[in-house]
Design an enzyme around this catalytic site. Structure first.
Site, PDB file in Angstrom:
ATOM      1  N   ASP A 248       0.828  -1.198   0.000  1.00  0.00           N
ATOM      2  CA  ASP A 248       0.000   0.000   0.000  1.00  0.00           C
ATOM      3  C   ASP A 248       0.867   1.255   0.000  1.00  0.00           C
ATOM      4  OD1 ASP A 248      -2.251  -1.521   0.069  1.00  0.00           O
ATOM      5  OD2 ASP A 248      -2.627  -1.281   2.219  1.00  0.00           O
ATOM      6  N   LYS A 270      -3.788   3.073  -3.077  1.00  0.00           N
ATOM      7  CA  LYS A 270      -5.221   3.315  -2.939  1.00  0.00           C
ATOM      8  C   LYS A 270      -5.386   4.455  -1.957  1.00  0.00           C
ATOM      9  CE  LYS A 270      -8.077  -0.085  -2.696  1.00  0.00           C
ATOM     10  NZ  LYS A 270      -8.779  -1.286  -2.197  1.00  0.00           N
ATOM     11  N   MET A 383      -9.188   7.006   8.772  1.00  0.00           N
ATOM     12  CA  MET A 383      -9.413   7.609   7.455  1.00  0.00           C
ATOM     13  C   MET A 383     -10.515   8.663   7.479  1.00  0.00           C
ATOM     14  SD  MET A 383      -9.077   4.079   5.220  1.00  0.00           S
ATOM     15  CE  MET A 383     -10.077   3.092   6.334  1.00  0.00           C
TER      16      MET A 383
END
Length: 478
Positions: A248, A270, A383
């Site tokens: 990631d 991502k 997030m």
């Protein structure tokens, strides 16, 4: 990496040592061990060097240094007590593109002599770049006890088998698996018992039964929040066994640096609102490499089973018959809270913890705000940097007091970690004023107030005062 590690073959090649004292003798001895053709230049020689001249082991240029001494040298070592002469030698060597080591002067040196662990033909060198040689020696002493003395004989055995190994196992992955199995088999034990013939026979049997086409597999590995020291031992082993690493964007460079150097690294970035690699593409990459017999590590920030879509990836792998395993990582809520000095639970303040993701408007709309707004619990929001105004508004609208403390932990556990504290009523304003960016974890609850008093890592928390740049000019005038 400031220096490029290099092992030089000096067999039969001329090397110049300027200086005939004890230091020059030590340098010359190491060069002789490496097979170099050593010339020592000095007005006088240490008795040992003088004896080596008489034995024909080294040559001697008697007198003071002259430029012509460098004419044929591949390397030069300046080992005198004359700093002015050292600068001259270094400049001349630089002009001639000859590597030079100036004793006790890293800035003038173009190569450095490391501390060495000798398991010939295996050599392990440790360098501090010439800045802390005693530290390099200390590390060598500690590593000496860890490196098996039979590594040298094992290397010689494998050198004799090398052509047969390559012929039997042309696939690089298959060869790597063979070497791993060999290190875990009886060969080392036999070499320790000085049973060379039996060790060779055991290695040959292992080669005969080695799998030519290895089976691929996938490890879902949690990298933790960024500090490489938080990676588990099993995770480190998986990184060193990997042929391919699909990682990631948020996996730190320091964690990636722990992986095997020749592993293929593929970033599958991502990011909320900006998916460079779709989940379907990640699935396809896992399948492609595992089907080719490779060991794949799917490396995720934090833990693969906490907002990491690890379940979806396992379902895909199982559906395609790909062997897999999961190595948990320290998830952001645990690590960021710990590195900010915030206990997620506390007997006086919080008896439960809720892990929440709020990476987009769609996920925010599905949250149970009534439950999240209850007191005596800690919310750890993943997030959520783009949805802070909504989080603040909804929690207060459903009954959470505006005076509830929060702590925003940006880049938790990393050297650049920042912790912004305040109360829920000022959450969006303070995050904007300090320009908080992902990755950041939001902690809401009474325990967040402890960040100020229990902080231990990195910079002190940014408390109640806003930065001057965020204050309106008229407020400054007033």
């Amino acid at each position: 990496m400031k220096l490029y590690p290099l092992f030089a073959d000096l067999t039969g090649r001329p090397v110049l040592v300027v200086g005939g004292g004890v230091v020059g003798e030590r340098k010359a001895a190491a060069l002789l061990d490496a097979g170099a053709r050593v010339t020592v230049g000095a007005p006088h020689l240490h008795p040992t060097l003088q004896a080596w001249v008489e034995q024909g082991r080294i040559s001697w240029r008697a007198g003071t240094f002259e430029d012509a001494w460098l004419d044929d040298a591949w390397l030069v070592v300046a080992a005198t007590a004359d700093s002015v002469l050292h600068k001259r030698i270094a400049a001349l060597a630089e002009a001639r593109r000859v590597f030079v080591n100036v004793v006790d002067d890293a800035t003038l040196s173009s190569f450095h002599v490391p501390a060495v662990i000798d398991r010939a033909p295996v050599t392990i060198a440790i360098s501090s770049g010439g800045h802390a040689p005693m530290l390099a020696r200390l590390l060598r002493e500690r590593l000496e006890v860890l490196i098996d003395p039979v590594m040298g004989p094992l290397a010689s055995l494998l050198a004799n088998m090398r052509s047969r190994i390559r012929a039997r196992l042309p696939d690089l992955t298959a060869r790597r698996r063979f070497y791993e199995h060999l290190l875990g088999g009886p060969v080392l034990s036999l070499l320790r018992r000085q049973q060379q013939a039996l060790a060779e026979a055991a290695a040959e049997r292992l080669l005969e039964t080695a799998t030519v086409s290895p089976t691929g597999s996938v490890v879902l590995l949690g990298a933790g929040p960024g500090d490489p020291g938080l990676l588990t031992l099993r995770g480190l082993r998986a990184l060193n066994e990997a042929d391919v690493i699909l990682h990631d964007r948020l996996v730190s460079a320091e964690v990636l640096a722990l992986a095997r150097r020749d592993a293929e690294r593929i970033e599958v970035a991502k990011q909320a609102g900006n998916h460079h690699t779709t989940q379907a593409q990640i699935h396809a990459l896992m399948l492609e490499h595992a089907a080719a017999g490779r060991r794949v590590v799917r490396l995720k920030g934090g833990d693969p089973f906490v907002f990491g879509r690890g379940g979806e990836e396992l379902e895909f792998l199982r559906g395609h018959g790909i062997p897999y395993e999961v190595v948990p990582g320290i998830t952001a809520a645990l690590a960021c809270a710990a590195y900010a000095g915030v206990p997620l639970t506390h007997r006086d303040h919080a008896q439960s913890v809720r892990l929440v993701t709020a990476h987009c408007q769609g996920s925010v709309n599905t949250l149970d705000w009534q439950a999240l707004a209850q007191e005596r619990q800690t919310l750890a929001v993943y997030m959520g940097t783009s949805e802070l105004p909504v989080l603040q508004q909804q929690l207060m609208a459903h009954g959470r007091a505006g005076s509830t403390p929060f702590a925003l932990v940006e880049n938790g556990s990393r050297p650049e970690q920042r912790v912004i504290t305040g109360t829920l009523s000022s959450l969006a304003e303070r995050a904007s004023a300090y320009e908080v960016r992902s990755p950041a974890l939001l902690i809401i609850g009474e325990v967040a107030a402890l960040a100020t008093s229990l902080a231990w890592f990195g910079r002190a928390p940014l408390g109640a005062k806003l930065p001057l740049s965020s204050v309106a000019p008229q407020a400054l005038i007033a």
